[in-house]
Design an enzyme around this catalytic site. Structure first.
Site, PDB file in Angstrom:
ATOM      1  N   GLN A 237       0.823  -1.214   0.000  1.00  0.00           N
ATOM      2  CA  GLN A 237       0.000   0.000   0.000  1.00  0.00           C
ATOM      3  C   GLN A 237       0.855   1.262   0.000  1.00  0.00           C
ATOM      4  O   GLN A 237       0.345   2.358  -0.190  1.00  0.00           O
ATOM      5  CB  GLN A 237      -0.943   0.008   1.215  1.00  0.00           C
ATOM      6  CG  GLN A 237      -2.076  -0.999   1.090  1.00  0.00           C
ATOM      7  CD  GLN A 237      -3.084  -0.930   2.221  1.00  0.00           C
ATOM      8  OE1 GLN A 237      -3.372  -1.945   2.835  1.00  0.00           O
ATOM      9  NE2 GLN A 237      -3.659   0.235   2.503  1.00  0.00           N
ATOM     10  N   ARG A 384      -9.695  -0.155   7.452  1.00  0.00           N
ATOM     11  CA  ARG A 384     -10.555   0.976   7.144  1.00  0.00           C
ATOM     12  C   ARG A 384     -10.500   1.972   8.280  1.00  0.00           C
ATOM     13  O   ARG A 384     -11.489   2.320   8.895  1.00  0.00           O
ATOM     14  CB  ARG A 384     -11.978   0.546   6.850  1.00  0.00           C
ATOM     15  CG  ARG A 384     -12.277   0.851   5.392  1.00  0.00           C
ATOM     16  CD  ARG A 384     -13.661   0.481   4.977  1.00  0.00           C
ATOM     17  NE  ARG A 384     -13.956   1.145   3.717  1.00  0.00           N
ATOM     18  CZ  ARG A 384     -14.215   0.517   2.584  1.00  0.00           C
ATOM     19  NH1 ARG A 384     -14.192  -0.781   2.536  1.00  0.00           N
ATOM     20  NH2 ARG A 384     -14.501   1.196   1.501  1.00  0.00           N
ATOM     21  N   CYS A 385      -9.330   2.332   8.529  1.00  0.00           N
ATOM     22  CA  CYS A 385      -8.869   3.378   9.407  1.00  0.00           C
ATOM     23  C   CYS A 385      -7.574   2.941  10.024  1.00  0.00           C
ATOM     24  O   CYS A 385      -7.532   2.290  11.053  1.00  0.00           O
ATOM     25  CB  CYS A 385      -9.799   3.748  10.525  1.00  0.00           C
ATOM     26  SG  CYS A 385      -8.968   5.097  11.355  1.00  0.00           S
ATOM     27  N   GLU A 760     -12.683   5.493   4.428  1.00  0.00           N
ATOM     28  CA  GLU A 760     -12.759   4.932   5.777  1.00  0.00           C
ATOM     29  C   GLU A 760     -14.080   5.226   6.468  1.00  0.00           C
ATOM     30  O   GLU A 760     -14.526   4.455   7.327  1.00  0.00           O
ATOM     31  CB  GLU A 760     -11.661   5.538   6.650  1.00  0.00           C
ATOM     32  CG  GLU A 760     -10.284   5.159   6.237  1.00  0.00           C
ATOM     33  CD  GLU A 760      -9.256   5.703   7.216  1.00  0.00           C
ATOM     34  OE1 GLU A 760      -8.144   5.188   7.195  1.00  0.00           O
ATOM     35  OE2 GLU A 760      -9.559   6.629   7.987  1.00  0.00           O
TER      36      GLU A 760
HETATM   37  N1  PCD Z   1     -14.601  13.466  -1.964  1.00  0.00           N
HETATM   38  C1  PCD Z   1     -14.260  12.319  -2.521  1.00  0.00           C
HETATM   39  C2  PCD Z   1     -13.430  11.458  -1.772  1.00  0.00           C
HETATM   40  C3  PCD Z   1     -13.050  10.255  -2.348  1.00  0.00           C
HETATM   41  N2  PCD Z   1     -13.488   9.923  -3.579  1.00  0.00           N
HETATM   42  C4  PCD Z   1     -13.059   8.633  -4.159  1.00  0.00           C
HETATM   43  O1  PCD Z   1     -13.272   7.597  -3.265  1.00  0.00           O
HETATM   44  C5  PCD Z   1     -12.167   6.705  -3.223  1.00  0.00           C
HETATM   45  C6  PCD Z   1     -11.524   6.623  -1.805  1.00  0.00           C
HETATM   46  O2  PCD Z   1     -10.875   7.834  -1.554  1.00  0.00           O
HETATM   47  P1  PCD Z   1     -10.162   8.188  -0.189  1.00  0.00           P
HETATM   48  O3  PCD Z   1     -11.154   8.286   0.913  1.00  0.00           O
HETATM   49  O4  PCD Z   1      -9.274   9.323  -0.415  1.00  0.00           O
HETATM   50  O5  PCD Z   1      -9.323   6.899   0.198  1.00  0.00           O
HETATM   51  P2  PCD Z   1      -7.990   6.332  -0.498  1.00  0.00           P
HETATM   52  O6  PCD Z   1      -6.800   6.916   0.180  1.00  0.00           O
HETATM   53  O7  PCD Z   1      -8.102   6.394  -1.950  1.00  0.00           O
HETATM   54  O8  PCD Z   1      -8.125   4.817  -0.120  1.00  0.00           O
HETATM   55  C7  PCD Z   1      -7.793   4.358   1.182  1.00  0.00           C
HETATM   56  C8  PCD Z   1      -9.062   3.779   1.843  1.00  0.00           C
HETATM   57  O9  PCD Z   1      -9.778   2.995   0.879  1.00  0.00           O
HETATM   58  C9  PCD Z   1     -10.823   2.183   1.421  1.00  0.00           C
HETATM   59  N3  PCD Z   1     -11.607   1.662   0.377  1.00  0.00           N
HETATM   60  C10 PCD Z   1     -11.207   0.519  -0.303  1.00  0.00           C
HETATM   61  N4  PCD Z   1     -11.875   0.155  -1.399  1.00  0.00           N
HETATM   62  C11 PCD Z   1     -11.478  -0.948  -2.071  1.00  0.00           C
HETATM   63  N5  PCD Z   1     -12.197  -1.322  -3.170  1.00  0.00           N
HETATM   64  N6  PCD Z   1     -10.416  -1.693  -1.681  1.00  0.00           N
HETATM   65  C12 PCD Z   1      -9.704  -1.346  -0.588  1.00  0.00           C
HETATM   66  O10 PCD Z   1      -8.660  -2.055  -0.242  1.00  0.00           O
HETATM   67  C13 PCD Z   1     -10.100  -0.241   0.171  1.00  0.00           C
HETATM   68  N7  PCD Z   1      -9.439   0.136   1.330  1.00  0.00           N
HETATM   69  C14 PCD Z   1     -10.110   1.050   2.211  1.00  0.00           C
HETATM   70  C15 PCD Z   1      -9.147   1.684   3.162  1.00  0.00           C
HETATM   71  S1  PCD Z   1      -8.676   0.795   4.496  1.00  0.00           S
HETATM   72 MO1  PCD Z   1      -6.775   1.813   5.388  1.00  0.00          MO
HETATM   73  O11 PCD Z   1      -5.584   1.139   4.436  1.00  0.00           O
HETATM   74  O12 PCD Z   1      -6.932   0.651   6.848  1.00  0.00           O
HETATM   75  O13 PCD Z   1      -5.954   2.961   6.401  1.00  0.00           O
HETATM   76  S2  PCD Z   1      -7.718   3.607   4.180  1.00  0.00           S
HETATM   77  C16 PCD Z   1      -8.671   2.928   3.026  1.00  0.00           C
HETATM   78  C17 PCD Z   1     -11.170   7.214  -4.272  1.00  0.00           C
HETATM   79  O14 PCD Z   1     -11.375   6.549  -5.472  1.00  0.00           O
HETATM   80  C18 PCD Z   1     -11.557   8.674  -4.409  1.00  0.00           C
HETATM   81  O15 PCD Z   1     -11.196   9.224  -5.585  1.00  0.00           O
HETATM   82  C19 PCD Z   1     -14.320  10.764  -4.304  1.00  0.00           C
HETATM   83  O16 PCD Z   1     -14.742  10.435  -5.410  1.00  0.00           O
HETATM   84  N8  PCD Z   1     -14.693  11.971  -3.754  1.00  0.00           N
HETATM   85 CU   CU1 Z   2      -8.169   6.483   9.720  1.00  0.00          CU
END
Ligand code: PCD
Ligand code: CU1
Length: 806
Positions: A237, A384-385, A760
């Site tokens: 990433q 997702r955070c 997120e």
């Molecule tokens: N106002 C606004 C904002 C935003 N957007 C869109 O929506 C999306 C998202 O963005 P953002 O919020 O800035 O974010 P980024 O940096 O691009 O990415 C990152 C995130 O992303 C989510 N989502 C998703 N989806 C998918 N399909 N796969 C994946 O793996 C994933 N992962 C998850 C996670 S866990 Mo961490 O790493 O735990 O911190 S952190 C995270 C991109 O396409 C953009 O361009 C729009 O349209 N408008």
């Molecule tokens: Cu976060």
């Protein structure tokens, strides 16, 4: 000419710029089986690696005998810590300033830990040989409970740190203690708590879980001994950061390392960290002179790669009799497993958990987080955070509910009277953040109206009566959440990882015929960057999005960036994209003015062209300007039309949302039904509404999984009880609820296009929403707090403990 008759609206529509639900360009490839994932990479003579892993959660490794494994035809090598030690690679730095064993060095600290790396001609031979490596273990006492880990006589987990009283984030006060992180004003908060009309107190636990992306982690490392160049394809990433880390720990010059993230089958934070598999593959390729592939199986992935959460949050919230919140106190015990391998910015060992005052105007607050070692897998990045905002949102949204119970108030009303008002932005929070923009009251009213909140409460009350009268066995729960996210790390002045400032970048190159290529320091894992970033450029410089190629993930071609996690791509790389486009537009303006024989200030940008002010029939299209740029457009001006921007954001962005769900619970079976889920998100300017909707569906589904069943559970011996998809809950289309999405738009005042992140948010907002629905259903019977995941068994147990089974 067609161009001349088209209205600005038509011209604008043909660009498919910001605000349009442009179809995802990457899906043509994905839906036809033409994606190119790490495991699709095949090279001549490629070898395969597989790990011998520890069955014990805590044990001394007294002997490793690899002779039988090495004797298997096709086995090329078996690496152990002893082989890595002379290279100084038996340990590696983690992104959190700790160090981690690459291969077991004397002992193991969690089940599944990497003990030896078998390299063979094919994957099956490697797996067979793994079985033949004999390892002798001497079991040690196991601690999986972070509170027990801090008891005076708890076993010493990290013998390598024995006697070290100073850690990466300050003093350590116990052999299993990692750090204490404090924010806010302790004395003032405690004073408020002691004098308050009402104080609600609760232990809020956010259990350990795992993002479990469809594609597991893996890489192919290829050391070319002739050119001296190391190429690594992997599920990264943050490819540039990986390149720098590989250079620092291997001593290979950074220009001789090329990191490529090909297509990634979901990251969700799981692919931010550095894993032993990467290091071992690189070493094996250097040793054998052949490319080496390592790809985890599902159990490897679930048991050993970055988990999420595992935060025990003790909270106290104070208020007046009328429900005005006067203070918030939180002490968190954070279970980090065997090594501290989180990926938070250096100054934030508990991420941005100090956003835990949420959407509310709370005058004083105090937060302390204790990081603790246990016999569990390290990580804590996902999901997702990356930065613990999910934990913070869950904590405050549960505390609000608990306070509402104590006050005997409606929780929607309690939120309403405590929201930060629109006129208070930019808002300085008691725990140190400056919220850029928001309009919480508007979003909240819109949400309550959309679901007919009063009607729902009336229906719920009727149902309760029927239940008490024995007419039904199902209760209704209404889950409420108003969350504030903090994404877009981050200003370089306070955010870095391993000393690398968290800026991001974009480079745009316009070709003579008016099409373009753009490269970014981020990397899509499914978010659709190739679609959306082209839309930003289209709107900024008037080239159709369809004529723009977008490339990410190859460190030999992309400008340096910190990668994609923490919803930072839009706030940071998205801003860099707009800024680079604006540099191009500025040069285009000069060229247009020159060609039109007027002063620079006498032309203005109009969708896809520069027109002479007051004379729109006199113009130069971007296409014409691009071509001219490759000739002597202006004598003395350098040819070409390209720009790069490295963007250091002045602040984070603070997306927010109002989520409401309605659930029914069968008191006798513990089963639930999600009747309705309404999600209103405000992520500022919306680039692609369809992609945003997809992000919300995906994030809310992951939130549903976490709240209602997903868990990485350990027994007392440190065995992972949920290491396969038989035990680990991943919702299918059958379980996934139906979502209604909605939005308000409060642009970020400091972001060039006003956009905030959104990826997120739906996870941050949906987990407390589902969980609050569970608690709300049982509130009339005295339930204040119960731990997630709220699977059928736990809900049945709640009903049972509350005496509802007669
Ligand atoms: N106002 C606004 C904002 C935003 N957007 C869109 O929506 C999306 C998202 O963005 P953002 O919020 O800035 O974010 P980024 O940096 O691009 O990415 C990152 C995130 O992303 C989510 N989502 C998703 N989806 C998918 N399909 N796969 C994946 O793996 C994933 N992962 C998850 C996670 S866990 Mo961490 O790493 O735990 O911190 S952190 C995270 C991109 O396409 C953009 O361009 C729009 O349209 N408008
Ligand atoms: Cu976060």
């Amino acid at each position: 000419m067609k161009d001349d008759v088209a209205t600005p609206e038509d011209r604008s529509a043909s660009l498919k710029g910001m605000g349009t639900s442009r179809k995802r360009v990457e899906d043509v490839r994905f839906t036809q089986g033409r994606g190119n994932y790490v495991d699709d990479i095949r090279m001549d003579g490629m070898l395969f690696g597989d790990f011998v892993r520890s069955p014990y959660a805590h044990a001394r490794v007294t002997r490793i005998d690899a002779e039988a494994a090495k004797a298997v035809p096709g086995v090329i090598a078996v690496l152990t810590a002893a082989d890595l030690e002379p290279l100084g690679l038996h340990w590696m730095p983690t992104l959190a300033g700790d160090k981690q064993m690459v291969l077991a060095d004397g002992k193991v600290l969690y089940q599944g830990q990497e003990v030896a790396f078998v390299v063979a001609e094919d994957r099956y031979i490697a797996a067979d040989a793994v079985e033949l490596v004999e390892v002798e273990y001497e079991e040690l006492p196991v601690v999986v409970d972070p509170f027990k880990a801090l008891e005076p006589d708890a076993p010493v987990l990290r013998e390598d740190l024995e006697g070290q009283t100073e850690g990466a984030h300050g003093p350590r006060r116990h052999h299993n203690h990692i750090f204490t992180w404090e924010q806010g004003d302790k004395d003032a908060t405690e004073a408020v708590l002691s004098e308050a009309d009402v104080v609600a107190e609760e232990m809020v636990y956010y259990h350990r879980t795992h993002p479990c992306p469809l594609e597991t982690c893996g890489c192919v490392a290829s050391m070319d001994k002739v050119t001296g160049k190391l190429t690594v394809w992997g599920t990264f990433q943050a490819p540039h950061a990986i390149r720098t880390v590989v250079s620092l720990i291997s001593g290979i010059a950074e220009h001789n390392i090329r990191i490529i993230s090909p297509d990634i089958g979901g990251g969700f934070g799981n692919k931010v960290g550095v894993y032993p598999g990467y290091v071992c593959s690189v070493v094996a390729s250097i040793v054998t002179g052949k490319p080496v592939k390592w790809v985890e199986d599902r159990m490897d992935n679930l048991m050993t790669t970055a988990f999420a959460r595992d935060y025990w949050m003790q909270g106290k919230i104070a208020a007046t009799k009328e429900g005005r919140i006067t203070g918030l106190w939180c002490h968190t015990t954070a279970d980090h497993g065997g090594f501290d391998a989180c990926a938070d910015p250096t100054k934030f060992p508990a991420g941005f958990m100090n956003i835990c005052t949420g959407s509310y105007d709370i005058p004083v607050a105090y937060l302390a987080v204790d990081g603790v070692y246990t016999n569990k897998a390290p990580g804590g990045v996902a999901y997702r955070c990356s930065f613990r905002v999910t934990e913070a949102a869950y904590f405050i949204e549960r505390m609000i509910e608990v306070l509402a119970i104590k006050l005997g108030m409606d929780a929607a009303e309690l939120r309403r009277i405590n929201f930060i008002r629109a006129d208070q932005f930019p808002y300085q929070s008691a725990l140190g953040w400056e919220y850029d923009s928001g309009d919480y009251h508007t979003a909240w009213e819109k949400a309550l109206k959309a679901v007919n909140y009063d009607g729902l409460r009336a229906e719920q009350a009727q149902r309760l009566e029927d239940f008490k009268a024995g007419k039904t066995r199902k209760l209704i729960g209404i889950g409420l959440t108003h969350f504030t996210e903090i994404v877009g790390a981050g200003p370089v002045k306070n955010c870095d990882i391993l000393g690398l400032g968290m800026f991001d970048s974009c480079e745009i190159r316009i070709h003579p015929t008016g099409s373009a290529i753009a490269r970014l320091g981020t990397i899509s894992q499914g978010q659709g960057h190739a679609t959306t970033f082209a839309q930003i450029i289209a709107s900024e410089i008037g080239i159709p999005a369809d004529d723009i190629t977008l490339e990410e993930g190859d460190t030999d071609t992309a400008p340096y960036g910190l990668g994609t996690y923490g919803s930072r791509s839009t706030p940071v790389a998205g801003a860099a994209t707009a800024m680079a486009a604006r540099k191009i537009r500025a040069k285009a303006q000069m060229i247009a003015a020159y060609l039109l024989e007027v002063h620079d200030d006498d032309v203005e940008f109009d969708v896809d062209r520069f027109v002479v002010k007051g004379a729109p029939e006199r113009f130069k299209s971007m296409k014409e300007i691009a071509f001219a740029a490759y000739n002597q457009a202006i004598p003395g001006l350098e040819p070409g039309l390209e720009a790069v921007s490295y963007y250091d954001p002045p602040n984070m962005t603070y997306p927010f949302g109002a989520y409401i769900c309605v659930m029914e619970f069968d008191v006798d079976t513990g089963e639930h039904e999600v009747r309705q889920f309404y999600a209103l998100d405000d992520c500022g300017t919306r680039i692609n509404p369809m992609i945003i909707e997809g992000q919300v569906h995906g994030g809310a589904t992951e939130g549903y999984a976490i709240a209602m069943g997903q868990e990485i559970a350990y027994d007392e011996m440190g065995n992972v009880m949920t290491g396969t998809l038989m035990d680990f809950f991943l919702p299918t289309s059958w379980e996934t609820p139906h979502y209604t999405t909605d939005h308000t738009v409060t642009p970020s005042p400091h972001h060039p296009i006003g956009a905030k992140g959104v990826g997120e948010s739906p996870n941050v907002g949906s987990v407390p929403c589902f969980s609050n629905a569970v608690h709300d259903a049982f509130r009339p019977f005295g339930l204040t707090q119960s731990h997630m995941p709220h699977d059928h068994w736990r809900i049945w147990r709640i009903a049972n403990e509350l005496g509802l089974h007669g």
